[in-house]
Design a protein around this motif. Structure first.
Motif, PDB file in Angstrom:
ATOM      1  N   GLU A  49      74.645 -39.489 -14.800  1.00 17.23           N
ATOM      2  CA  GLU A  49      73.075 -39.906 -15.012  1.00 17.23           C
ATOM      3  C   GLU A  49      72.036 -39.995 -13.724  1.00 17.23           C
ATOM      4  O   GLU A  49      71.002 -39.739 -13.566  1.00 17.23           O
ATOM      5  CB  GLU A  49      72.696 -41.040 -15.990  1.00 17.23           C
ATOM      6  N   ALA A  50      72.799 -40.994 -12.867  1.00 20.09           N
ATOM      7  CA  ALA A  50      72.266 -40.990 -11.656  1.00 20.09           C
ATOM      8  C   ALA A  50      71.983 -39.828 -10.850  1.00 20.09           C
ATOM      9  O   ALA A  50      71.258 -39.567  -9.805  1.00 20.09           O
ATOM     10  CB  ALA A  50      73.092 -42.134 -10.835  1.00 20.09           C
ATOM     11  N   GLN A  51      73.140 -38.977 -10.816  1.00 18.84           N
ATOM     12  CA  GLN A  51      72.953 -37.624 -10.186  1.00 18.84           C
ATOM     13  C   GLN A  51      71.822 -36.903 -10.548  1.00 18.84           C
ATOM     14  O   GLN A  51      71.058 -36.103  -9.929  1.00 18.84           O
ATOM     15  CB  GLN A  51      74.241 -36.829 -10.364  1.00 18.84           C
ATOM     16  N   ILE A  52      71.618 -36.894 -11.917  1.00 18.62           N
ATOM     17  CA  ILE A  52      70.366 -35.988 -12.452  1.00 18.62           C
ATOM     18  C   ILE A  52      68.890 -36.885 -12.242  1.00 18.62           C
ATOM     19  O   ILE A  52      68.257 -36.354 -11.667  1.00 18.62           O
ATOM     20  CB  ILE A  52      70.444 -35.895 -14.026  1.00 18.62           C
ATOM     21  N   ALA A  53      68.886 -38.220 -12.533  1.00 22.49           N
ATOM     22  CA  ALA A  53      67.945 -38.807 -12.213  1.00 22.49           C
ATOM     23  C   ALA A  53      67.553 -38.956 -10.856  1.00 22.49           C
ATOM     24  O   ALA A  53      66.059 -39.056 -10.730  1.00 22.49           O
ATOM     25  CB  ALA A  53      67.866 -40.174 -12.731  1.00 22.49           C
TER      26      ALA A  53
ATOM     27  N   THR B  82      81.599 -36.599  -8.260  1.00 24.61           N
ATOM     28  CA  THR B  82      82.016 -37.806  -9.045  1.00 24.61           C
ATOM     29  C   THR B  82      81.470 -37.678 -10.333  1.00 24.61           C
ATOM     30  O   THR B  82      81.926 -38.013 -11.217  1.00 24.61           O
ATOM     31  CB  THR B  82      81.417 -38.828  -7.941  1.00 24.61           C
ATOM     32  N   ALA B  83      80.095 -37.161 -10.434  1.00 21.38           N
ATOM     33  CA  ALA B  83      79.492 -37.273 -11.556  1.00 21.38           C
ATOM     34  C   ALA B  83      80.040 -36.315 -12.664  1.00 21.38           C
ATOM     35  O   ALA B  83      80.317 -36.665 -13.773  1.00 21.38           O
ATOM     36  CB  ALA B  83      77.940 -37.048 -11.206  1.00 21.38           C
ATOM     37  N   ALA B  84      80.421 -34.967 -12.097  1.00 23.03           N
ATOM     38  CA  ALA B  84      81.037 -34.262 -13.037  1.00 23.03           C
ATOM     39  C   ALA B  84      82.316 -34.553 -13.517  1.00 23.03           C
ATOM     40  O   ALA B  84      82.650 -34.528 -14.797  1.00 23.03           O
ATOM     41  CB  ALA B  84      81.407 -32.774 -12.076  1.00 23.03           C
ATOM     42  N   ARG B  85      83.140 -35.232 -12.944  1.00 24.38           N
ATOM     43  CA  ARG B  85      84.564 -35.898 -13.138  1.00 24.38           C
ATOM     44  C   ARG B  85      84.308 -36.988 -14.224  1.00 24.38           C
ATOM     45  O   ARG B  85      85.057 -37.168 -15.027  1.00 24.38           O
ATOM     46  CB  ARG B  85      85.270 -36.501 -11.964  1.00 24.38           C
ATOM     47  N   VAL B  93      87.529 -29.903  -9.451  1.00 27.16           N
ATOM     48  CA  VAL B  93      88.129 -29.697  -8.138  1.00 27.16           C
ATOM     49  C   VAL B  93      87.001 -29.745  -7.038  1.00 27.16           C
ATOM     50  O   VAL B  93      86.238 -28.739  -7.234  1.00 27.16           O
ATOM     51  CB  VAL B  93      89.215 -28.939  -7.757  1.00 27.16           C
ATOM     52  N   GLY B  94      86.909 -30.569  -6.065  1.00 20.00           N
ATOM     53  CA  GLY B  94      85.922 -30.370  -4.767  1.00 20.00           C
ATOM     54  C   GLY B  94      86.545 -29.712  -3.743  1.00 20.00           C
ATOM     55  O   GLY B  94      87.525 -29.886  -3.482  1.00 20.00           O
ATOM     56  N   MET B  95      85.885 -28.824  -3.083  1.00 17.23           N
ATOM     57  CA  MET B  95      86.469 -27.823  -1.990  1.00 17.23           C
ATOM     58  C   MET B  95      86.918 -29.039  -0.814  1.00 17.23           C
ATOM     59  O   MET B  95      87.994 -28.765  -0.209  1.00 17.23           O
ATOM     60  CB  MET B  95      85.386 -26.956  -1.633  1.00 17.23           C
ATOM     61  N   ALA B  96      85.908 -29.686  -0.569  1.00 22.49           N
ATOM     62  CA  ALA B  96      86.353 -30.904   0.482  1.00 22.49           C
ATOM     63  C   ALA B  96      87.524 -31.698   0.332  1.00 22.49           C
ATOM     64  O   ALA B  96      88.416 -32.018   0.801  1.00 22.49           O
ATOM     65  CB  ALA B  96      85.107 -31.604   0.885  1.00 22.49           C
TER      66      ALA B  96
ATOM     67  N   ALA C 104      94.304 -39.157  -7.660  1.00 21.51           N
ATOM     68  CA  ALA C 104      92.732 -39.453  -6.751  1.00 21.51           C
ATOM     69  C   ALA C 104      91.966 -38.213  -7.080  1.00 21.51           C
ATOM     70  O   ALA C 104      90.828 -38.115  -6.936  1.00 21.51           O
ATOM     71  CB  ALA C 104      93.121 -39.618  -5.521  1.00 21.51           C
ATOM     72  N   MET C 105      92.484 -36.853  -7.364  1.00 22.51           N
ATOM     73  CA  MET C 105      91.787 -35.910  -8.025  1.00 22.51           C
ATOM     74  C   MET C 105      91.313 -35.739  -9.289  1.00 22.51           C
ATOM     75  O   MET C 105      90.688 -34.896  -9.878  1.00 22.51           O
ATOM     76  CB  MET C 105      92.312 -34.429  -7.482  1.00 22.51           C
ATOM     77  N   LEU C 106      92.005 -36.817 -10.269  1.00 20.47           N
ATOM     78  CA  LEU C 106      91.941 -36.573 -11.551  1.00 20.47           C
ATOM     79  C   LEU C 106      90.898 -37.752 -11.823  1.00 20.47           C
ATOM     80  O   LEU C 106      90.273 -37.712 -13.078  1.00 20.47           O
ATOM     81  CB  LEU C 106      93.175 -36.873 -12.255  1.00 20.47           C
ATOM     82  N   GLY C 107      90.699 -38.769 -11.439  1.00 21.38           N
ATOM     83  CA  GLY C 107      89.813 -39.914 -11.709  1.00 21.38           C
ATOM     84  C   GLY C 107      89.632 -40.770 -10.303  1.00 21.38           C
ATOM     85  O   GLY C 107      89.786 -40.374  -9.216  1.00 21.38           O
ATOM     86  N   GLU C 108      88.863 -41.767 -10.470  1.00 20.63           N
ATOM     87  CA  GLU C 108      88.515 -42.504  -9.301  1.00 20.63           C
ATOM     88  C   GLU C 108      89.266 -43.697  -8.937  1.00 20.63           C
ATOM     89  O   GLU C 108      89.613 -43.726  -7.727  1.00 20.63           O
ATOM     90  CB  GLU C 108      86.973 -42.957  -9.609  1.00 20.63           C
ATOM     91  N   ARG C 109      89.952 -44.269  -9.772  1.00 19.40           N
ATOM     92  CA  ARG C 109      90.741 -45.557  -9.758  1.00 19.40           C
ATOM     93  C   ARG C 109      91.993 -44.995 -10.355  1.00 19.40           C
ATOM     94  O   ARG C 109      92.170 -44.598 -11.539  1.00 19.40           O
ATOM     95  CB  ARG C 109      90.070 -46.876 -10.049  1.00 19.40           C
TER      96      ARG C 109
END
Lengths: 247, 247, 247, 247, 247, 247
Positions: A49-53, B82-85, B93-96, C104-109
Motif C-alpha cells: 500500500e505504501a508503494q502505491i500511496a 518488497t511490496a510485490a512479495r 525475483v528481483g534482478m539485483a 531471503a528471496m522468498l520472504g523478508e525474515r
C-alpha cells in the motif's frame, strides 16, 4: 508561509483531526493546506500500500508545490518520503521521521505505541530506515486489532497508556511516540496519566516543517538531483517536474 | 512453467535483449512471458522513479499472475520487489537481489560494475537493502554518463572490463555483477577478458526464479499477509487482489 | 553434469536420505555423486567438529573435483565452505548458505527450525556468517535433545510443526528453514500443516548448485587465489591442488 | 606454570624466534613449551590453509594439554582458536586476538602492519572476527610480497616503519600491531623510529596467557561444552577428549 | 612498578576491598597506590555522575602520574577512561573494559551480573562502548535494589549465583563478569557454586595493567595527542599537563 | 520563553557571535540567555577537554534551570549533553546533535565541514554517538590548522566552500553542516556559492529548542531518572538537583 499537509490515506476524518493539531501548532506562523488522497486506501498498513500511496504522494506534491513552502507527509510510515525529497526543491517532512528525530533529542531510547498489531512491522521498518534503529526499543501494540478505527484513541485510551507503561518499564524507553494518524492529538491529552515523555507525531512533523523552513536550506545549489527525464502516463505537473521543466 | 518478465522501463528494446538471455537460460524448463511497462520512464535511475514504476509493477503482476508461475522484476534496482512479495502468492525475483545472492555464493566479496555514474547511488542502496552490504565492495562506473544507452554494452566494452579489473584489484572483489538492463548478456561475452567471476543479472534472475519455483514454496500456509482492503482508483485486478477477492 | 554431494558426517543413512532428495530435484539435469565422510563424527554439532570435518571436506573435494562440475557440502553448518570456495575452481554450495539465500528471496525474515538444542548456537553463527543475520529471527528448537537421530523427522513431526508456528507467530518469520541433515525431505511433507513458507536445505542446495553451474562462472580469470605452496602430510590430490600443480 | 606455544606453521626458525620473545616476557613466571607443526604449510596465509592447520592445532593441544597450564596459538590468523576454546578446559590465547585486545586497551583505533599483501585479507577477516572491527583502521602492507620470509623483519625494516607512519597519519591509528610470525620481536626494536604505539603480537599473547591463567577461570563449572562424541580417524588423545574420556 | 588505583567513588571501604584484591594479584610485581575520590558520589550509577567523576579522575591522574607507571580506574563504568587515555602518556586501564576484554578471550559470549537494577543501563552502555557489544548477552541484575551496599556481596550471594545461572542457561553466556566495585573479590569465592567462567573485574584490571606495562608501549612516539591549551580553573597539575608543560 | 545558551568554551566573542544568530532565529518567540564558561578552555577540541567542560555545563544548567525553559549546549561536540538530559527536567539541545538531526531531514547523507584538522576526530565520534553514523559521509577540513580562530570564517571562506564542494562531489553528501562555534552564521552567507544544502548548527539548535519546547514534553511523568544522591564538592545548586531537593 504555507504547509501542505498530505494525508496519503483516503479517510477525510483523519485529515481533519491531523489538520486541527497542525493548526494549533502552526498558529500564526504558517497556514496549513490539507489534502486528502483521492486514490488509494482508507488506512495504509503495508509496504504494498505504501508503494502505491507513495507514488500518489509525488503527484500531489507536484500539483501543489508552487503554492506552498514545505510539505508534511501525514501518515506514520512516511510513504514516498525518500522519493519526494530527492525530487522536489522544498522541505519535505515525514510524520514518522519527524517524530523519531524529535524523540531522539528528548531522550536516549524511544518506543512507538500504536493501536493495532497490523501496523507493527511496517512501523518498525520505517524507524530502522531513519538510521536510528539502535535507539529504538520496538513497537508496543494491542494483541488484536480494534474493530473500527473510529474513535480508536478514545476507545483504547487505557490500553494505550498501559502499553506506554510497558514500553518505559520493560523496554527501557525514555520517550514514547503515539504512532498512527488515528492517534493524532492524543499524546498531550494522556501525558499526565502515562509514564515517559510522550510525542505526538503530527505535532512533531509540523514543528519540524517550521524549523526546516526557518533554517532556510539553499535548494538553489542542491546537487544530486535525478536526471531530467521524459515519462509516460504521469500527471501533467509531475511529468513537468521530472522533465525538469518545472521545479 | 511460465515466468513473467516485467521490464519496469518503457524501452522495448531492453525487454527484447533481456528476454533473449532469459530464454536461453530457461530453455525447455519454462516459457518467458515478457511485458514492457506502458507508463513510466525509458530508463529508471532514481528513487522517485522507482517509487512510481514500482507501483506500476504491482499493477502488472496483478494482471498476469493467474497465467504465470513466477515473476522476474527486470530492472537492476528492483522497483516494487518488497511490496510485490508481500502482496502476491507466487515467487517474485528481483534482478539485483538475484544477482547479489548468486554472487554471494560464488565468492566472498562482490562488486557492481555499471555504465553510468547516475545509477551508482540507487544501485548501492539497493544492494544494502538485501542485507548483504557487508560483503559489497561498492559500485564501479565511468566518470561521465554515455550519450546514449543504445549499444552501450558494445561501445563501453573496454571501459567496463577496466572497471571490473579495478573492482577486483583495488576493491578486493571476487565476483563482479554487470549491473543494469542495457548490459544484459554482456557478462559471458567478456568473461575471458575480464578478471574475477562475472555475473549477468538477468541470467541470475531467471535461474533463481526457476530454483524458487522448483523449491515449491507452500504459499497456501503463508502468513504475514496484508489485511484485505477496499481501495480507490487502482486497476481492476489489483483492486481485487488487495480486497482479497483474488490471490 | 555431475554434482558431488559430500556428507561431512560419517553416518551413511543421512547421505542416503539427502541423496534421495537431491536426485528428485536434479532429475535429468545432473547426476548426484554422493560421498560419506570416512573420518570424523556421526553428526557434527560444534565448531571443534566443524574445524576437523571441514579439513576433511577439502581432501574429499581434491580427490573428486576432476570428475564433477559442482560441489554440495551437505551439513547444515557448512564445514569448510569458505576455505573450499577459496581453493577450488568450481562452484561450491553450502547447505545452510543455500537455504538462507533462497529463504531471503522468498520472504523478508527467516527462521531456522531444528530438532535439538545442541545445534542452536552453531547454526546461528553459521547464518550470521552469510551476512544476512539482520533478516534472521533466530533458531527454534526443542528444549531437550532427542534420544536418537534415527527417524527424528517422523518422531518429532508435530513438535517441529509447532516450532515453525512459533517462528512465524512469535518471531515474525516469513520463511522457515528446516535445518539439519536428519530433516532432509521433511519440508514438503509438512508444508500443508505448518504456517509460513518452508524451505528444505538439501533441495535448496541442489537447486543453487544447478543455478550456479548454469550461470557458468568464469573461473579461468578468477583472481584472489591463495599462493601456491608446498605442504606436509596432506593427501596426494590436496597437496597437488595447494601446490598449484592441479586445479 | 607452563605455556604451550604452538606454531601452526612448519617453519622451525619461526618457532625459535617467537619462543625467544615469549621467554623474555614470561621470565620466571612460566616455562614456554614450543611445538612446531609437523604437518601443514611453511607459512599459512589463506583460509584453506587455516582450515587444515586449525584441525592440526586441536590435535597438538590434545596431546599436550595435561602437561601445560595454558596454550598460545602462535600464528597471526589464530587458526583453530574458536574450536580449541570450545573444546579444551584451559585458557587458549590467539596471537592476533591477544594483540587486538591489548591494542584496544592502549588506544582507540588500531592498525595491523605486515610484510606482504597476501596476508592482508585473512588478517583483516581475523580482526573482524574478534568483534572489534569498528576500531580497526585496516591492514597496511607493501604492494608486492618479499622474495623470501627469511630476515624479512630486517630487510623490510624501513618499509615497515613507513607503513606504520601511514597507518597513524593517514588512517588515524593510535596503535600499530606488527602482524605475522616473521615480525616477532620487531616492535620494541623500531619503537623509537616509528610513530604510534607499537604492539608485538607474540609478546601480547604471552602476557595475555599469563593474565588469564592468573585470573584463574573456573573451568570446572564451565557449561556450553560440545556433546561427547565417538569419532573416526582422529589422533588417540583428541579422540579421547572429544569422547569426554579426558579433559 | 607502581599502579595507581583510583576509586572514583567517595566510599573508602570500597577502595580498601578493591586494593586487597589488586595487591593479591600484583603480589611482588607491582605496588598498588590506592586513592579514593574526595569529591563526587558515594557510588556512581548514572551518566551525569560519570561526567562529573570522570573530570575528577583526570585531576587525580595529573597529580599522581609522575610517581606511578600505570593507572587503574576502579569503577565499573570506567568514568573518564577515554579522556584519560587521550591525555596521559602511560597505560590507563578501566575496570569494565579490562573485564570485557579478558572475558572475550575466555569464551565467546559474556554477561555482566550485578547487584542492582539501577546500574543496568549505564553498564550496558559501557560494554557497547568497548566495541564488543556483539558478543555481550546483556546485564542480569535483581529486580529491586538492595537497601544498602554494605556487605552486598555476602547478602546477595545466592541471588548473584542464580543470576549467573540465568546468564549462562538462558542468555547463552560462556563467561560471567561480576560487575561493580562492591562485588570486588566475589568471583573466585563463588566460582565453585556458579556455572560459567567467572571474571572479577578488579583482578582483570590489575592483570591488564601489568600486561600493558610489560608490553612497554612506546609513548614517546605517540601521536594523536590533543593540542596544548591554556585553561582556567583547573588544578595546577592538570593545567600543566593540558598546557603541555608536563607529561 | 527563555532559552539558556551555554558556550562551554571560555571565549566571550564566540558566545556573542552565536547569540546573534540565535536571537535572529528566536525573534519574538523566545529570549536568548547567553552564558560563557568561566572555567575550562578557550576552544574545546578533545575528549579530555569535553570531559571537563561537560561537568561544568551541568553546574551551569543547575544554576540557571529555574529561570529558563530550555537549554542549548553551544559547542559542536555537545559536551555534557547525555548527562544533562538524564539529569534535568527540561529540553536540552546539543549544537551538533541538532544539526545532524536537521540535516537528516533535509537529505539522505550529510557531511561536516570545519576549519581545522584537530576537530575532525572528536566531531566524527560525536556524529556517530547520535546513532546516525550510517548516513554520515565524514568530516572535511583543511590539512593544517589556522593560526588563529579569530575571523576564521572570513579568512577561510573560499577553503570552506571548496571543502563543501568535495563533500558533495566526492563523498556524496546532500547536506553540509558548517561545524564549530567559530563558523556560527556562515552557512546562510555562503549558501549561494557552495553546493549542497548548508546547515548552520547554532540556527539548527535554536530551532530545535523552540520545536521541543512547543512539543511540550511531559517531564512530570518522566521515568529513568538517576537515583537521588548525596555528593561532595559540587556547586550548591547541582548538589541540590542531584540530591533530588530541586528539579
Amino acid at each position: 508561509m504555507r504547509l501542505l499537509l498530505i494525508n496519503p490515506n483516503t479517510t477525510q476524518s483523519m485529515t481533519e483531526a491531523m489538520t486541527t493539531v497542525a493548526r494549533q501548532i502552526a498558529s500564526q506562523q504558517a497556514e496549513i493546506v490539507p489534502v486528502t488522497a483521492r486514490t488509494g486506501f482508507p488506512y495504509i498498513s503495508s509496504r504494498a500500500e505504501a508503494q502505491i500511496a507513495g507514488a500518489a504522494v509525488l503527484d500531489t506534491i507536484a500539483s501543489h508545490q508552487s503554492d506552498v513552502d514545505a510539505v508534511i507527509i501525514a501518515a506514520f510510515g512516511d510513504p514516498g518520503l525518500t522519493a519526494a525529497r530527492e525530487l522536489f526543491d522544498l522541505p519535505i517532512v515525514g510524520m514518522a521521521e519527524a517524530a523519531v528525530m524529535s524523540a531522539a533529542m528528548l531522550g536516549e531510547r524511544f518506543s512507538v505505541v500504536t493501536f493495532s498489531p497490523h501496523m507493527s512491522r511496517w512501523y518498525s521498518d520505517c524507524v530502522h530506515q531513519t538510521g536510528l534503529g539502535a535507539r529504538f526499543t520496538g513497537v508496543r501494540c494491542p494483541v488484536t486489532a480494534p474493530d473500527t478505527l473510529e474513535n480508536v484513541a478514545t476507545a483504547l485510551r487505557q490500553d494505550l497508556i498501559d502499553l506506554a507503561r510497558d514500553a518505559v518499564a520493560l523496554d527501557g524507553a525514555d520517550v514514547v511516540i503515539m504512532g498512527g494518524a488515528p492517534l493524532a492529538g492524543l499524546a498531550p491529552v494522556i501525558a499526565w496519566d502515562a509514564p515517559g515523555i510522550l510525542v505526538d507525531p503530527i505535532a512533531a512533523a509540523t514543528l519540524q516543517a517550521l524549523a526546516l523552513l526557518r533554517l532556510a536550506p539553499s535548494y538553489d545549489n542542491r546537487t544530486n538531483r535525478p536526471l531530467h527525464k521524459t515519462s509516460t502516463g504521469l500527471g501533467t505537473e509531475l511529468t513537468a517536474v521530472i522533465a525538469g521543466e518545472k521545479t
